[in-house]
Motif scaffolding. Sequence first.
Motif, short mmCIF file in Angstrom:
data_model
loop_
_atom_site.label_atom_id
_atom_site.label_comp_id
_atom_site.label_asym_id
_atom_site.label_seq_id
_atom_site.Cartn_x
_atom_site.Cartn_y
_atom_site.Cartn_z
N GLY A 146 15.84 3.68 27.02
CA GLY A 146 17.08 2.94 27.10
C GLY A 146 17.16 1.71 26.25
O GLY A 146 17.95 0.80 26.50
N ASN A 147 16.34 1.63 25.20
CA ASN A 147 16.31 0.44 24.34
C ASN A 147 17.39 0.47 23.27
O ASN A 147 17.80 1.54 22.81
CB ASN A 147 14.93 0.33 23.68
N HIS A 148 17.82 -0.72 22.83
CA HIS A 148 18.78 -0.87 21.75
C HIS A 148 18.03 -1.22 20.46
O HIS A 148 17.20 -2.14 20.46
CB HIS A 148 19.79 -1.98 22.06
N MET A 149 18.34 -0.50 19.37
CA MET A 149 17.72 -0.78 18.08
C MET A 149 18.81 -0.90 17.04
O MET A 149 19.76 -0.12 17.04
CB MET A 149 16.72 0.32 17.71
N HIS A 193 0.84 -1.22 0.00
CA HIS A 193 0.00 0.00 0.00
C HIS A 193 0.87 1.26 0.00
O HIS A 193 0.57 2.24 0.69
CB HIS A 193 -0.94 0.04 1.21
N ASN A 194 1.96 1.25 -0.73
CA ASN A 194 2.92 2.37 -0.84
C ASN A 194 3.74 2.58 0.43
O ASN A 194 4.43 3.61 0.55
CB ASN A 194 2.21 3.68 -1.20
N LEU A 195 3.68 1.68 1.39
CA LEU A 195 4.41 1.81 2.65
C LEU A 195 5.60 0.87 2.69
O LEU A 195 5.53 -0.26 2.22
CB LEU A 195 3.49 1.52 3.85
N ILE A 196 6.70 1.35 3.29
CA ILE A 196 7.93 0.58 3.40
C ILE A 196 7.93 -0.19 4.72
O ILE A 196 7.76 0.40 5.79
CB ILE A 196 9.15 1.52 3.36
N VAL A 197 8.10 -1.50 4.64
CA VAL A 197 8.18 -2.36 5.83
C VAL A 197 9.58 -2.95 5.90
O VAL A 197 10.01 -3.67 5.00
CB VAL A 197 7.12 -3.48 5.78
N ILE A 198 10.31 -2.64 6.98
CA ILE A 198 11.71 -3.06 7.11
C ILE A 198 11.92 -3.86 8.40
O ILE A 198 11.20 -3.68 9.37
CB ILE A 198 12.67 -1.85 7.10
N PRO A 199 12.93 -4.75 8.40
CA PRO A 199 13.26 -5.50 9.62
C PRO A 199 14.17 -4.68 10.54
O PRO A 199 15.17 -4.12 10.10
CB PRO A 199 14.00 -6.73 9.08
N ILE A 200 13.81 -4.60 11.81
CA ILE A 200 14.61 -3.88 12.80
C ILE A 200 14.66 -4.73 14.07
O ILE A 200 13.64 -5.31 14.47
CB ILE A 200 14.01 -2.50 13.12
N ALA A 201 15.83 -4.82 14.68
CA ALA A 201 15.97 -5.55 15.93
C ALA A 201 15.80 -4.60 17.11
O ALA A 201 16.46 -3.55 17.17
CB ALA A 201 17.32 -6.24 16.00
N VAL A 202 14.90 -4.94 18.02
CA VAL A 202 14.67 -4.17 19.25
C VAL A 202 15.12 -5.02 20.42
O VAL A 202 14.55 -6.10 20.67
CB VAL A 202 13.19 -3.77 19.40
N ASN A 203 16.17 -4.56 21.12
CA ASN A 203 16.74 -5.32 22.24
C ASN A 203 17.03 -6.77 21.84
O ASN A 203 16.77 -7.72 22.59
CB ASN A 203 15.81 -5.27 23.46
N VAL A 228 19.77 -1.99 12.69
CA VAL A 228 19.40 -2.33 11.32
C VAL A 228 20.66 -2.25 10.47
O VAL A 228 21.46 -1.32 10.62
CB VAL A 228 18.29 -1.39 10.78
N GLN A 229 20.85 -3.24 9.63
CA GLN A 229 21.99 -3.28 8.70
C GLN A 229 23.32 -3.01 9.41
O GLN A 229 24.18 -2.29 8.91
CB GLN A 229 21.77 -2.27 7.57
N GLY A 230 23.49 -3.56 10.60
CA GLY A 230 24.74 -3.42 11.32
C GLY A 230 24.91 -2.12 12.06
O GLY A 230 25.89 -1.94 12.80
N LEU A 231 23.97 -1.19 11.91
CA LEU A 231 24.03 0.09 12.61
C LEU A 231 23.20 -0.01 13.89
O LEU A 231 22.05 -0.47 13.87
CB LEU A 231 23.50 1.22 11.73
N VAL A 232 23.76 0.42 15.00
CA VAL A 232 23.11 0.24 16.30
C VAL A 232 22.86 1.60 16.95
O VAL A 232 23.73 2.47 16.96
CB VAL A 232 23.98 -0.62 17.24
N ALA A 233 21.64 1.77 17.47
CA ALA A 233 21.31 2.96 18.26
C ALA A 233 20.97 2.50 19.67
O ALA A 233 20.30 1.49 19.85
CB ALA A 233 20.12 3.69 17.64
N ILE A 234 21.46 3.22 20.65
CA ILE A 234 21.20 2.86 22.04
C ILE A 234 20.43 3.98 22.72
O ILE A 234 20.32 5.09 22.21
CB ILE A 234 22.52 2.58 22.80
N ASN A 235 19.85 3.65 23.86
CA ASN A 235 19.11 4.62 24.65
C ASN A 235 17.92 5.21 23.89
O ASN A 235 17.65 6.40 23.96
CB ASN A 235 20.03 5.74 25.14
N GLU A 236 17.20 4.35 23.12
CA GLU A 236 16.06 4.81 22.34
C GLU A 236 14.77 4.66 23.14
O GLU A 236 14.59 3.70 23.89
CB GLU A 236 15.96 4.04 21.03
N THR A 237 13.85 5.60 22.92
CA THR A 237 12.55 5.59 23.59
C THR A 237 11.50 4.93 22.70
O THR A 237 11.42 5.21 21.51
CB THR A 237 12.11 7.03 23.93
#
Length: 407
Positions: free
Chosen positions: A70-73, A8-18, A75-84
Motif C-alpha cells: 500500500g505504499n505511494h511512490m 559502475h554502469n548503474l543508473i541511480v535515480i531519485p524516487i519518493a516513497v511515501n 518520480v517526475q510527477g508520476l505517482v503509483a499507489i498501492n506498491e509493495t
Amino acid sequence: MTSFKLIHNLIVIPIAVNGKKLSFILDTGVSKTILFQTKENDSTLLLRPKEVFIRGLGAGLPIAAVLSKGNHMSVQGLVAINETVFAMEPGFFDVSSKMGVPIHGIIGHALLKNLILKINYKRKKINFYAPESAPYDKCRKCEILPIQFYGKKPYVNIQVQLDTIGKQMIPVKMLLDSGGTDALWLFEDFTTAIKTPIKYFNDILGEGLSGVIYGNRSRIPKLKIGSFEIKKPTVSFLDTTSTRLARRFKARNGSLGGGVLKRFTVWLDYPNKQVMLKKNSSFKAPFYYNMSGLDIVYHGKQLVEEFVPDISSYRPRKNNLVAFSTTSSYNFKPSYKIKTVVKTSSAGKAGLKAGDLIIRINNKPASDYSLNDIINEFSEKGNKRIRMKIKRLGVEMTFKFRLEKKI
C-alpha cells in the motif's frame, strides 16, 4: 525529464516513497522493490509491515526482510499507489559502500510496468511517459526488439559468437538487466554449446542479496543485437550455484547488462513489450574490467587536513621567485578500504589484504578519488604500475604491483 547518476554502469535515480525522497538503482532485472533500511529511511516510513524471508543470487541462505503493502511512490510527477516494498534489515546488504554514494533501494518492475522510459546514457537523463503520451522519436537507425516477460522480468533474443566453436553465431535469450554492471553474463550449457572460452580467469563477479557471486571472466569475439555488431565484449560465466539460482526461467542463457546498454539511447516500453536501441558515441569504445584483483568499497568520511596557498601573503623575491605562506583547513572527505582480494591477482601476490585502509594511490591521496575514479584507475591500461599506501592495524605500508591484462 529526470537526471540520474551513472555509477559502475548503474543508473541511480531519485524516487519518493511515501513522500520521502530516496535514491534507487533502476534495475530491470528485479521483480521486487527492495529498500535498504538505514537511520534516514527505516521501516517506520513503510505501511503495514510484516516479516518475511527472501533470497537472491549468491551462495548464502534466505534472509529476513520486512514486507510492506500500500505504499505511494512517485518520480517526475508520476505517482503509483498501492506498491509493495521489501525492506532489508539495517546493515545487512551495504550497497552504498559498493557505489560510493548513498543508495536506499533497488526498483524495477514496480516503476516500469505502466510506463515508457527514454534513457539517455550519455546525457544521464531519463524521460518517463505514460503510454498514451510517449513521443517515440523517428529513428531509421534504431533496432526494435520484442520483450518476453517471465516472473515480471524482461528477456530479449540476441546472438553471441564464441571462440570455442568458430564463427558460428549462437542465438541466446538474455535477461535485459540494467542492474548488472558487466556487459554480459552467460550460463554454461553444453546443449547450446555455451561454455567458458579457452582464455579466462577466476574472479569475484559481484554480490547478490544472498552473498558473493563467483565465476570466470573472459571475452567473446562479438555479439549481435538485431543488426548491431559489438566486438570483443567482456563476458562473465557464473559459478554453478549462482547459475542454478539465476536460471529459474529455464530458457534463459544469461544477462545483457549495463556495460552494453550504456552504448545506446534506450527506449524501454513495458506496456507494448518492446525495447528500442539507438547507438551513441560510446558504441565502439573498448570493454574494460578491473585488472587489480581488488574489491574496493567506500569506508565513510574522515577528517582531512588540507593546505592551500594564502595569496594575500604574496612576497616577491630575487631571481623572479615568489613566496607564499599556506593556510590549512579540515574537511570531511571520503575514505576507502579493500573488502576482498583475489589471491591469484598481482595485488594479492604483492601482499595486499582485505581490511587494508587505502591512504594513497600513485602518490595521490585516496580522499581525492571517487570510487568510480579508483575503479577506472584499475581498468584502463594493462601493465600499468600501481603504487598503494595503506594502513593495516595502525601501521602504514606501501605496496607496488602491475595491472595484469588476462583476457
